[in-house]
Design a protein around this motif. Structure first.
Motif, mmCIF file in Angstrom:
data_model
loop_
_atom_site.group_PDB
_atom_site.id
_atom_site.type_symbol
_atom_site.label_atom_id
_atom_site.label_comp_id
_atom_site.label_asym_id
_atom_site.label_seq_id
_atom_site.Cartn_x
_atom_site.Cartn_y
_atom_site.Cartn_z
ATOM 1 N N ILE A 13 0.815 -1.282 0.073
ATOM 2 C CA ILE A 13 0.080 0.290 -0.124
ATOM 3 C C ILE A 13 0.749 1.415 -0.106
ATOM 4 N N PHE A 14 0.880 2.430 -0.892
ATOM 5 C CA PHE A 14 1.632 3.442 -1.102
ATOM 6 C C PHE A 14 1.215 4.641 -1.110
ATOM 7 N N LEU A 15 0.803 5.427 0.039
ATOM 8 C CA LEU A 15 0.492 6.289 0.369
ATOM 9 C C LEU A 15 0.903 7.840 0.468
ATOM 10 N N THR A 16 0.618 8.695 -0.370
ATOM 11 C CA THR A 16 1.201 10.216 -0.162
ATOM 12 C C THR A 16 0.944 11.233 0.857
ATOM 13 N N ASP A 17 0.797 10.633 2.037
ATOM 14 C CA ASP A 17 0.217 10.990 3.040
ATOM 15 C C ASP A 17 0.108 10.167 4.129
ATOM 16 N N VAL B 202 -4.029 7.306 -3.305
ATOM 17 C CA VAL B 202 -3.043 5.700 -2.766
ATOM 18 C C VAL B 202 -2.607 4.880 -4.110
ATOM 19 N N GLU B 203 -1.895 4.396 -4.036
ATOM 20 C CA GLU B 203 -1.512 2.906 -4.952
ATOM 21 C C GLU B 203 -1.306 1.834 -4.326
ATOM 22 N N VAL B 204 -2.317 0.345 -4.606
ATOM 23 C CA VAL B 204 -1.707 -0.936 -3.768
ATOM 24 C C VAL B 204 -1.310 -1.905 -5.458
#
Length: 115
Positions: free
Chosen positions: A63-67, A107-109
């Motif tokens: 899970i990639f979150l910018t914040d 978000v990117e998953v």
């Protein structure tokens, strides 16, 4: 033999080799983390279905979150989506990134699944 799902000249949205299914990082449009996460999970469900699987087959998620301030809101959507009711909550990692390919994405998953 590798099965490519939703392939274009640059990439495949999913690749399957034997029992292993690897999804590319999935993103979605939306006004906020909740809308984007819901869209991401709808796409993941669709891609897994095309490979003959479902979310209960997920082994691991990146899970990639910018914040990281969005972490709790993301988890609310995740908790309503993930197949924990079937005892199938996958392993995962949550990582904050500076930005994603489109500055509107928050978000990117990416998931790995097995059937």
């Amino acid at each position: 033999m590798i099965n490519r799902i939703d392939q274009n000249n640059r990439m495949s949205q999913a690749s399957q080799n034997g029992n292993l299914i690897v999804l590319s990082g999935q993103v979605s449009s939306g006004k906020n983390i909740t809308e984007q996460a819901q869209g991401v999970f709808e796409t993941i469900d669709l891609l897994l279905h095309k490979a003959g699987a479902d979310k209960s087959n997920i082994l691991y998620a990146n899970i990639f979150l910018t914040d990281m301030g969005d972490y709790e809101a993301f988890n609310q959507v995740w908790d309503n989506w993930v197949a924990s009711d079937k005892g199938q909550a996958p392993s995962r990692a949550a990582i904050q990134v500076v930005r994603l390919a489109n500055p509107d994405w928050v978000v990117e998953v990416q998931v790995f699944a097995s059937i």
